[in-house]
Design an enzyme around this catalytic site. Structure first.
Site, PDB file in Angstrom:
ATOM      1  N   HIS A   1       0.103  12.504 100.764  1.00  0.00           N
ATOM      2  CA  HIS A   1      -0.286  13.542 101.153  1.00  0.00           C
ATOM      3  C   HIS A   1       0.823  14.775 101.870  1.00  0.00           C
ATOM      4  O   HIS A   1       0.357  15.821 102.297  1.00  0.00           O
ATOM      5  CB  HIS A   1      -0.584  12.564 102.564  1.00  0.00           C
ATOM      6  CG  HIS A   1      -1.013  10.974 102.142  1.00  0.00           C
ATOM      7  ND1 HIS A   1      -2.339  11.238 101.113  1.00  0.00           N
ATOM      8  CD2 HIS A   1      -1.675   9.821 102.135  1.00  0.00           C
ATOM      9  CE1 HIS A   1      -2.964  10.274 101.016  1.00  0.00           C
ATOM     10  NE2 HIS A   1      -2.611   9.455 102.057  1.00  0.00           N
TER      11      HIS A   1
ATOM     12  N   LYS B   1      -4.894   6.719  95.063  1.00  0.00           N
ATOM     13  CA  LYS B   1      -3.547   6.704  94.822  1.00  0.00           C
ATOM     14  C   LYS B   1      -3.127   4.685  95.019  1.00  0.00           C
ATOM     15  O   LYS B   1      -3.348   3.915  96.380  1.00  0.00           O
ATOM     16  CB  LYS B   1      -2.489   7.281  96.173  1.00  0.00           C
ATOM     17  CG  LYS B   1      -2.800   7.073  97.320  1.00  0.00           C
ATOM     18  CD  LYS B   1      -2.214   7.363  98.636  1.00  0.00           C
ATOM     19  CE  LYS B   1      -1.045   6.262  98.665  1.00  0.00           C
ATOM     20  NZ  LYS B   1      -2.006   5.804 100.142  1.00  0.00           N
TER      21      LYS B   1
HETATM   22  C1  BG6 Z   1      -3.578   6.238 103.059  1.00  0.00           C
HETATM   23  C2  BG6 Z   1      -1.664   5.466 103.581  1.00  0.00           C
HETATM   24  O1  BG6 Z   1      -2.711   6.920 102.268  1.00  0.00           O
HETATM   25  O2  BG6 Z   1      -3.471   7.135 104.303  1.00  0.00           O
HETATM   26  C3  BG6 Z   1      -1.867   4.295 105.430  1.00  0.00           C
HETATM   27  O3  BG6 Z   1      -1.538   4.055 102.929  1.00  0.00           O
HETATM   28  C4  BG6 Z   1      -2.437   5.868 105.823  1.00  0.00           C
HETATM   29  O4  BG6 Z   1      -1.172   3.903 105.076  1.00  0.00           O
HETATM   30  C5  BG6 Z   1      -3.211   6.421 105.991  1.00  0.00           C
HETATM   31  O5  BG6 Z   1      -2.639   5.224 107.452  1.00  0.00           O
HETATM   32  C6  BG6 Z   1      -3.492   7.739 106.540  1.00  0.00           C
HETATM   33  O6  BG6 Z   1      -4.720   8.377 106.531  1.00  0.00           O
HETATM   34  P1  BG6 Z   1      -5.396   9.143 107.465  1.00  0.00           P
HETATM   35  O7  BG6 Z   1      -6.455  10.067 106.429  1.00  0.00           O
HETATM   36  O8  BG6 Z   1      -5.708   8.123 109.062  1.00  0.00           O
HETATM   37  O9  BG6 Z   1      -4.273  10.349 107.813  1.00  0.00           O
END
Ligand code: BG6
Length: 466
Positions: A217, A125
């Site tokens: 997400h 992504k």
């Molecule tokens: C990524 C984003 O997709 O997900 C980031 O680009 C973010 O900005 C990260 O910090 C968060 O992932 P996780 O797994 O730490 O919740």
């Protein structure tokens, strides 16, 4: 996350026996230089007790490297030649680079005869930055790899806790009958981070929380929470149901954004007692990019009619937490009203980060012999995954994703129509902000976002969980 995940699969004997990895980037390295850099990286990223020298050495022996630049025909040809010389069977191309290169890279592979049966492409992504760019990328990629061979990652789908959401909903008989507007009053999905932009300012500033986190997400979490039961756990059945949720999202446009959305940007503050700079200071220039977004969304279908889904995500928030909170409706009539005992609403809290836990909030008699009548307290049935499954090692999200992509299972990957439908909804919000000249409101780092986010829920008699 990528190399440590592949190392974990290698260590546990889960990669195909003849697996090889060819790394490629612009950096002029040879095989030995690449292996050295991977070794250093693993030493930093993999805990010492999961990394023994023999396994690291046998992993490194599976790696090769070819420097290449897509805009340099000779080096691109050298890369495709190298792939041909190494190829023994199926190939998975993992493009972890800027999305504008996805279509040209696929065209290069296609023209070299390297996009045929047995090849797959895995894309990071974001797929573009709006619907039009996503369509252009998807067209470019699928001109050489048909959709069944395209694996769009959303690393949240590789997380155990996210998959457990499906187990919880569809592996138990007791939740599904209550999982609808008759019994659920509101849903909150929160992805709060304490980190700032961590040196990724140039990317992040063109993206913001809506494109970086919400489009992918949060909307994936929303789809899994709200979807109808798929007939089976397979790529088409699961993704068809997620898509229906995305298509049922009520548009939030120029006329709704004032009451349905809040944008914020962090200023200097303190996180966990440590002073941190504001977003603009981190970036080194002025910016009107949002580092926080909160929405009141609605899913216009029978199951969820009238139930608000409050979504929020932000950087430099008070606490790191990813959770889904479902608040049930009040009991229809309280038999305890006479004694003044308050009956609070039940709630189910599914925490994904930092720890996985499931908590069901219930009313319980407060023990004692109170003369004025029965008293009630809210208590929690609390299941902490790490207690229930002490032996199971914690796996990285990418281990699951690599394993599935290598085996050709797309259930935990995002289909083209999902990503484009999500962009369409996000484009509407961003367009609304543009038309109404919305500028993100400031919030001090280490807090739960701008004060106006409180009004977003309280206007409807709800409060954010904090
Ligand atoms: C990524 C984003 O997709 O997900 C980031 O680009 C973010 O900005 C990260 O910090 C968060 O992932 P996780 O797994 O730490 O919740």
């Amino acid at each position: 996350m990528l190399l440590p995940s592949l190392y974990g699969l290698h260590r546990d004997g889960m990669l195909p026996v003849d697996f090889r990895l060819l790394g490629t980037a612009r950096s002029e390295l040879d095989d030995a230089g690449f292996r050295d850099s991977v070794r250093t990286h693993l030493e930093k990223r993999v805990p010492a007790n999961e990394r023994d020298p023999a396994n690291v050495a046998s992993f490194l022996a599976r790696l090769d490297y070819q420097a290449a630049a897509i805009d340099h025909p000779q080096s691109a040809a050298a890369l495709t030649d190298r792939i041909k010389s190494l190829r023994r069977g199926d190939v998975l191309y993992h493009l972890s680079t800027a999305p504008r290169f996805y279509a040209p890279i696929c065209a290069l592979l296609g023209a070299a005869g390297l996009g045929n049966a047995g090849t797959r492409v895995m894309l990071e992504k974001p797929i573009g930055h709006d619907l039009a760019s996503a369509i252009a990328i998807n067209d470019g990629v699928t001109a050489h790899f048909d959709e069944s061979r395209v694996f769009r990652t959303d690393h949240y789908l590789g997380k155990e806790g996210v998959q457990n959401l499906l187990a919880l909903r569809f592996g138990n008989a007791m939740f599904e009958p209550l999982w609808n507007a008759r019994h659920i009053e509101q849903v909150q999905i929160t992805v709060a981070e304490t980190i700032g932009v961590e040196g990724r300012g140039d990317y992040y500033d063109t993206s913001g929380a809506s494109r970086d986190m919400l489009q992918n997400h949060l909307l994936q979490l929303l789809s899994l929470t709200a979807m109808e039961p798929p007939s089976q756990f397979d790529p088409s059945a699961v993704r068809n149901e997620k898509l229906k949720v995305l298509r049922s999202l009520r548009p939030i446009g120029a006329t709704e954004i004032a009451t349905h959305s809040v944008a914020g940007q962090y200023t200097a503050g303190a996180v966990d007692g440590v002073a941190v700079p504001g977003y603009r200071d981190e970036l080194g220039r002025a910016s009107s990019t949002e580092t926080y977004i909160a929405l009141r969304a609605h899913i216009d279908n029978w199951r969820w009619s009238g139930v608000p889904f409050y979504l929020r995500t932000g950087k430099r928030m008070a606490r790191r937490t990813t959770e889904i909170y479902l608040q049930f409706r009040s009991v229809p009539h309280s038999i305890f009203a006479g004694s003044g005992a308050a009956v609070e609403q039940n709630a189910l809290i599914i925490s994904l980060q930092p720890e996985e836990r499931i908590e069901l909030r219930l009313m319980h008699k407060t023990p004692g012999l109170d003369r004025s009548g029965l008293k009630l307290s809210q208590v929690a049935l609390d299941l902490e995954t790490s207690d229930a499954f002490k032996q199971a090692p914690r796996r990285l999200a990418y281990e699951r994703l690599y394993l599935d992509a290598i085996e050709g299972n797309g259930t935990l990957f995002v289909r083209r129509d999902e990503t484009e439908t999500a962009w369409q909804w996000i484009d509407g919000i961003l367009d609304g902000w543009r038309k109404q000249n919305v500028v993100p409101k400031n919030y001090p780092a280490g807090t739960w976002g701008p004060s106006s986010s409180v009004a977003l829920t309280e206007r409807h008699g709800h409060s954010w969980r904090e």
